[in-house]
Design a protein around this motif. Structure first.
Motif, mmCIF file in Angstrom:
data_model
loop_
_atom_site.group_PDB
_atom_site.id
_atom_site.type_symbol
_atom_site.label_atom_id
_atom_site.label_comp_id
_atom_site.label_asym_id
_atom_site.label_seq_id
_atom_site.Cartn_x
_atom_site.Cartn_y
_atom_site.Cartn_z
ATOM 1 N N SER A 121 0.849 -1.186 0.000
ATOM 2 C CA SER A 121 0.000 0.000 0.000
ATOM 3 C C SER A 121 0.883 1.232 0.000
ATOM 4 N N ILE A 122 0.647 2.143 -0.926
ATOM 5 C CA ILE A 122 1.397 3.396 -1.014
ATOM 6 C C ILE A 122 0.453 4.499 -0.568
ATOM 7 N N ARG A 123 0.845 5.203 0.503
ATOM 8 C CA ARG A 123 -0.044 6.191 1.113
ATOM 9 C C ARG A 123 0.600 7.564 1.150
ATOM 10 N N TRP A 149 -2.106 4.278 -3.931
ATOM 11 C CA TRP A 149 -1.886 3.150 -4.830
ATOM 12 C C TRP A 149 -1.821 1.876 -4.010
ATOM 13 N N LYS A 150 -2.244 0.803 -4.632
ATOM 14 C CA LYS A 150 -2.097 -0.503 -4.014
ATOM 15 C C LYS A 150 -1.633 -1.460 -5.093
ATOM 16 N N ILE A 151 -0.600 -2.204 -4.801
ATOM 17 C CA ILE A 151 -0.129 -3.250 -5.699
ATOM 18 C C ILE A 151 -0.438 -4.551 -4.985
ATOM 19 N N GLY A 178 -3.467 0.004 -8.642
ATOM 20 C CA GLY A 178 -4.433 1.083 -8.587
ATOM 21 C C GLY A 178 -4.927 1.253 -7.177
ATOM 22 N N THR A 179 -6.076 1.920 -7.014
ATOM 23 C CA THR A 179 -6.617 2.133 -5.674
ATOM 24 C C THR A 179 -7.789 1.226 -5.413
#
Length: 176
Positions: free
Chosen positions: A151-153, A160-162, A175-176
């Motif tokens: 999770s990129i916050r 973003w979430k990979i 994506g989210t």
């Protein structure tokens, strides 16, 4: 017991064991102090000075071989009321005879694996020329949304979430 240093101990198998009781929440603490003494007078520590070192050795059937080491060092210029520090962790690879630095936490809290100069909170670098990788693994197959993800916050809000969706086609969603 011959060959043992014990301070109110309950473990007679250890070469050194310390046992203590107190009514507070603190457990056992070991303090290490470092100064550059000249003529018996304490003097300010310098960048790179070692303030603590713990080494482990294992017997190989003939002699004791180095295995691991943890070091604490001064990591910058010491000033009044501030001594910046770093921790470094060393291990010996299978078939090798000396330990090598594998990980460090610098005075900014940056963690470096495979690098002695971590540029950010987690910096992983391949030292062998082989691709670096980070593995995120769940303990079970996809059960009720237990996918592995990154999770990129920004300011606590996910941008973003990979993740591995985990359905039958094992697709990757970005994506989210």
């Amino acid at each position: 017991i011959s060959g043992h240093v014990q301070i109110k101990t309950i473990d007679t198998n250890s070469a050194l064991s310390v046992y203590g009781l107190n009514s507070g929440s603190f457990g056992f603490q070991q303090a290490f102090y470092k100064s550059r003494q000249t003529s018996g007078v304490d003097s300010i520590v310098q960048n790179g000075d070692r303030t603590m070192e713990i080494r482990t050795y294992g017997y190989d059937g003939v002699v004791y071989q180095t295995s691991t080491k943890i070091m604490a060092e001064v990591d910058g210029v010491a000033t009044l009321n501030s001594v910046p520090g770093r921790l470094t962790f060393y291990t010996t690879k299978l078939g090798e005879t000396t330990y090598v630095e594998r990980m460090r936490i610098d005075n900014a809290g940056n963690v470096g694996i495979g690098t002695t100069t971590p540029a950010d909170k987690l910096h992983v670098k391949s030292v062998s020329g082989i691709d670096s990788s980070i593995i995120i693994d769940t303990t079970t197959a996809d059960i009720g949304g237990s996918d592995a993800f990154i999770s990129i916050r920004e300011a606590g809000i996910e941008k973003w979430k990979i993740r591995n969706v985990g359905d039958d086609d094992d697709s990757l969603k970005i994506g989210t």
